[in-house]
Scaffold this motif. Structure first.
Motif, PDB file in Angstrom:
ATOM      1  N   LYS A 268       5.548   6.021   3.548  1.00  0.00           N
ATOM      2  CA  LYS A 268       6.713   5.865   2.678  1.00  0.00           C
ATOM      3  C   LYS A 268       7.501   4.610   3.041  1.00  0.00           C
ATOM      4  O   LYS A 268       7.886   3.823   2.172  1.00  0.00           O
ATOM      5  CB  LYS A 268       7.599   7.109   2.801  1.00  0.00           C
ATOM      6  N   ILE A 271       5.587   1.348   2.081  1.00  0.00           N
ATOM      7  CA  ILE A 271       5.635   1.041   0.650  1.00  0.00           C
ATOM      8  C   ILE A 271       7.010   0.525   0.267  1.00  0.00           C
ATOM      9  O   ILE A 271       7.148  -0.467  -0.465  1.00  0.00           O
ATOM     10  CB  ILE A 271       5.259   2.291  -0.175  1.00  0.00           C
ATOM     11  N   LYS A 272       8.058   1.188   0.763  1.00  0.00           N
ATOM     12  CA  LYS A 272       9.420   0.771   0.444  1.00  0.00           C
ATOM     13  C   LYS A 272       9.718  -0.636   0.968  1.00  0.00           C
ATOM     14  O   LYS A 272      10.442  -1.407   0.333  1.00  0.00           O
ATOM     15  CB  LYS A 272      10.427   1.761   1.042  1.00  0.00           C
ATOM     16  N   ASN A 274       7.488  -2.982   1.489  1.00  0.00           N
ATOM     17  CA  ASN A 274       6.476  -3.951   1.064  1.00  0.00           C
ATOM     18  C   ASN A 274       5.671  -4.465   2.260  1.00  0.00           C
ATOM     19  O   ASN A 274       5.361  -5.646   2.372  1.00  0.00           O
ATOM     20  CB  ASN A 274       7.156  -5.123   0.342  1.00  0.00           C
ATOM     21  N   LEU A 322       4.953   8.102  -4.935  1.00  0.00           N
ATOM     22  CA  LEU A 322       5.145   6.652  -4.816  1.00  0.00           C
ATOM     23  C   LEU A 322       3.912   5.870  -5.273  1.00  0.00           C
ATOM     24  O   LEU A 322       3.768   4.693  -4.938  1.00  0.00           O
ATOM     25  CB  LEU A 322       5.466   6.288  -3.354  1.00  0.00           C
ATOM     26  N   ASP A 324       3.085   4.761  -8.205  1.00  0.00           N
ATOM     27  CA  ASP A 324       3.429   3.625  -9.064  1.00  0.00           C
ATOM     28  C   ASP A 324       4.003   2.480  -8.239  1.00  0.00           C
ATOM     29  O   ASP A 324       3.670   1.311  -8.472  1.00  0.00           O
ATOM     30  CB  ASP A 324       4.433   4.054 -10.137  1.00  0.00           C
ATOM     31  N   GLU A 325       4.870   2.812  -7.268  1.00  0.00           N
ATOM     32  CA  GLU A 325       5.441   1.774  -6.394  1.00  0.00           C
ATOM     33  C   GLU A 325       4.339   1.057  -5.621  1.00  0.00           C
ATOM     34  O   GLU A 325       4.400  -0.161  -5.414  1.00  0.00           O
ATOM     35  CB  GLU A 325       6.448   2.384  -5.418  1.00  0.00           C
ATOM     36  N   TRP A 328       2.683  -1.351  -8.105  1.00  0.00           N
ATOM     37  CA  TRP A 328       3.501  -2.545  -8.353  1.00  0.00           C
ATOM     38  C   TRP A 328       3.497  -3.477  -7.145  1.00  0.00           C
ATOM     39  O   TRP A 328       3.499  -4.704  -7.310  1.00  0.00           O
ATOM     40  CB  TRP A 328       4.937  -2.146  -8.682  1.00  0.00           C
ATOM     41  N   MET A 329       3.484  -2.903  -5.941  1.00  0.00           N
ATOM     42  CA  MET A 329       3.452  -3.739  -4.748  1.00  0.00           C
ATOM     43  C   MET A 329       2.169  -4.577  -4.710  1.00  0.00           C
ATOM     44  O   MET A 329       2.201  -5.782  -4.435  1.00  0.00           O
ATOM     45  CB  MET A 329       3.536  -2.870  -3.493  1.00  0.00           C
ATOM     46  N   ARG A 332       2.212  -7.353  -7.426  1.00  0.00           N
ATOM     47  CA  ARG A 332       3.101  -8.470  -7.044  1.00  0.00           C
ATOM     48  C   ARG A 332       2.471  -9.336  -5.955  1.00  0.00           C
ATOM     49  O   ARG A 332       2.635 -10.546  -5.942  1.00  0.00           O
ATOM     50  CB  ARG A 332       4.454  -7.920  -6.578  1.00  0.00           C
ATOM     51  N   SER A 358      -0.897   7.411 -13.949  1.00  0.00           N
ATOM     52  CA  SER A 358       0.161   6.414 -14.113  1.00  0.00           C
ATOM     53  C   SER A 358       0.112   5.812 -15.501  1.00  0.00           C
ATOM     54  O   SER A 358       1.149   5.542 -16.124  1.00  0.00           O
ATOM     55  CB  SER A 358       0.020   5.307 -13.058  1.00  0.00           C
ATOM     56  N   SER A 367       6.952  -1.447 -17.614  1.00  0.00           N
ATOM     57  CA  SER A 367       7.125  -1.953 -16.249  1.00  0.00           C
ATOM     58  C   SER A 367       6.121  -3.054 -15.952  1.00  0.00           C
ATOM     59  O   SER A 367       6.446  -4.068 -15.314  1.00  0.00           O
ATOM     60  CB  SER A 367       6.970  -0.815 -15.235  1.00  0.00           C
TER      61      SER A 367
END
Length: 525
Positions: A268, A271-272, A274, A322, A324-325, A328-329, A332, A358, A367
């Motif tokens: 967690k 991921i938060k 990055n 998480l 989806d997060e 996205w990471m 990016r 997703s 998004s």
């Protein structure tokens, strides 16, 4: 390894030390503050108890005087003197009784007939008193210099006075206040009782109670001596509290540390923050003039768990909500990769794995469009690889087709990952063909020796060509596997035979080196 063990041991020692230090500080603070509050409350409580006790004591004094007065007359005969002597004998307080008349002259006592005038100041207080009673502190020939006097007068003018040692008035409150508290009992401006001479320390708090009917004031003092003596008496409990707090704090710290080191929390946080890496594995075209493609793969080395499997990362992210997060990471980081190496990657498409659930979300496509605006370099070069984990039902199928159309409109390439092991339905492929089918490595591994597998892949290859889809063989590790997929007509290969997943700097070096070899081979031809 031994260095890490020593470092952990050193940290644990520091934790124990600081937990112990903080615990003993907190224990002293709690007990000190608690004792201070307790003593203030106790001071209030005992002062009120002393007030009530003194009030009852004074009421009993005047009840005794009233009883003597009710049995007396304006004569001083032997019977009257004997009655006063009996009252003195049975009295718990008074040492002498006297009778006075309406002119406030004492005419009789338990010693015999006398003729003494009561002071005018006392007469005035008796007359002004609602119950015609008062007290005074003055000299007495019977008991010495300081004597407590109480006066009561009947409505017909016959009155009784009695005298007692001043200490007897304080006896009712001594058992309440002593030996803990210093107090002073005054009548008017004169002291009935005081142990102020025992004070050798500072005062913390003072409480005063006034009895207006008798001009008596009680002052109770809380000293620092009492505070420190009580605190010293609590030392065993303080050390017990210190030990308990140390255990609780250490247990709490190591429990929290264990949680912070747990895989769930570490995934967690990574991921938060990055904090994960993205490796890239080339997809090689078997055609001489074919272009490269790459797949972005998540990689993460945890401080506490070492190298963590991508499957574990994805599974944990899905459980934590998480996923989806995580997607996205990775996208990016692919965008950052394009920005960092614009020339080597100018003609190379990169695909990212995405969970099918997703894609079903309404927020996914908007998004994704936002990220494309953030990273224009991704437009036309980003691909999504969808892993089929469950069959689409009648409700999800049209929704998925709609989502795919939206995503395709953004210029995103779509691939079926691990085709053949999931639930990718032929009907769905016909309704909305992907750009690429990726054959799962489990088929490639058994391709040489399993004729049934070869027949399946032949059918899949034919289907892909009919639907105008590209084919990629995953997990090609040996030359015989490469030759087998080439015979099937598969012209794109991904696997360790050519290149394992590499960090961005190394994969750029591989591309440049491989491009040079391809150019040399082309020149020879």
């Amino acid at each position: 390894m031994f260095g890490d063990v020593r470092a952990i041991a050193f940290i644990e020692k520091k934790v124990f030390f600081f937990c112990g230090l903080f615990s003993i500080f907190l224990s002293f603070l709690l007990f000190s503050a608690g004792l201070y509050v307790f003593l203030l409350n106790d001071l209030d409580k005992r002062t009120n108890m002393a007030k009530n006790a003194l009030s009852k004591h004074m009421e009993s004094i005047f009840a005794e005087l009233q009883q003597v007065a009710d049995n007396s007359a304006l004569v001083c005969e032997k019977a009257d003197i004997d009655r006063l002597r009996r009252a003195t004998f049975y009295s718990p307080i008074f040492k002498e009784f006297g009778l006075f008349n309406a002119d406030f002259k004492v005419y009789c006592s338990n010693l015999g007939a006398i003729n003494i005038s009561i002071y005018k100041s006392i007469v005035s207080r008796i007359e002004n008193s609602e119950d015609r009673k008062t007290v005074s502190l003055m000299n007495s020939k019977t008991l010495g210099d300081a004597t407590f006097f109480a006066f009561y007068q009947r409505p017909d003018g016959v009155g009784v006075n009695a005298l007692a040692p001043p200490d007897s008035i304080a006896s009712s409150i001594n058992q309440i206040l002593l030996p803990d508290y210093v107090y002073e009992l005054t009548l008017g401006k004169q002291v009935l009782f005081s142990n102020r001479n025992q004070i050798v320390s500072d005062l913390i708090e003072t409480k005063k109670v006034t009895f207006d009917d008798w001009a008596i004031e009680l002052e109770v003092l809380l000293t620092t001596d009492l505070y420190w003596n009580r605190l010293l008496a609590l030392l065993p409990w303080i050390f017990m509290c210190w030990a308990l707090l140390s255990i609780i704090l250490c247990t709490g710290y190591f429990t929290f540390a264990y949680y912070r080191r747990s895989l769930r929390h570490c995934v967690k946080r990574a991921i938060k923050n990055n904090a994960m890496e993205v490796y890239f594995q080339p997809i090689v075209s078997l055609n001489v003039d074919g272009q490269y493609e790459m797949e972005a793969l998540i990689r993460w080395h945890s401080v506490h768990h070492g190298q963590v499997s991508p499957l574990v990362i994805v599974d944990m992210a899905d459980r934590l909500g998480l996923i989806d997060e995580l997607t996205w990471m990775v996208i990016r980081k692919v965008g950052d990769f394009y920005r960092e190496y614009p020339l080597p990657l100018s003609d190379i498409n990169i695909s990212v794995n995405v969970d099918r659930h997703s894609l079903l979300k309404e927020t996914f496509a908007p998004s994704l469009a936002g990220i494309l605006d953030e990273y224009p370099e991704l437009k036309g070069r980003l691909g999504l690889e969808v892993t089929e984990t469950s069959a689409l039902n009648a409700i999800d199928l049209p929704i998925m087709v709609s989502r795919f159309e939206h995503i395709k409109a953004l210029g995103i390439h779509l691939s079926v990952d691990d085709f053949g092991t999931g639930y990718a339905g032929l009907d769905f492929l016909r309704r909305f063909p992907y750009d690429t089918l990726k054959l799962d490595q489990i088929f490639i591994a058994s391709l040489k020796d399993d004729q049934f597998t070869r027949q399946i892949l032949t059918s899949v290859t034919k289907l892909a060509k009919e639907l105008n889809m590209k084919l990629v063989a995953e997990g090609v590790e040996r030359e015989d596997q490469l030759n087998a997929v080439r015979e099937l007509g598969v012209d794109r290969v991904q696997g360790y035979y050519f290149c394992r997943p590499l960090p961005k700097e190394q994969v750029i070096a591989w591309i440049e080196e491989h491009a040079a070899h391809m150019q040399q081979d082309s020149t020879r031809l």
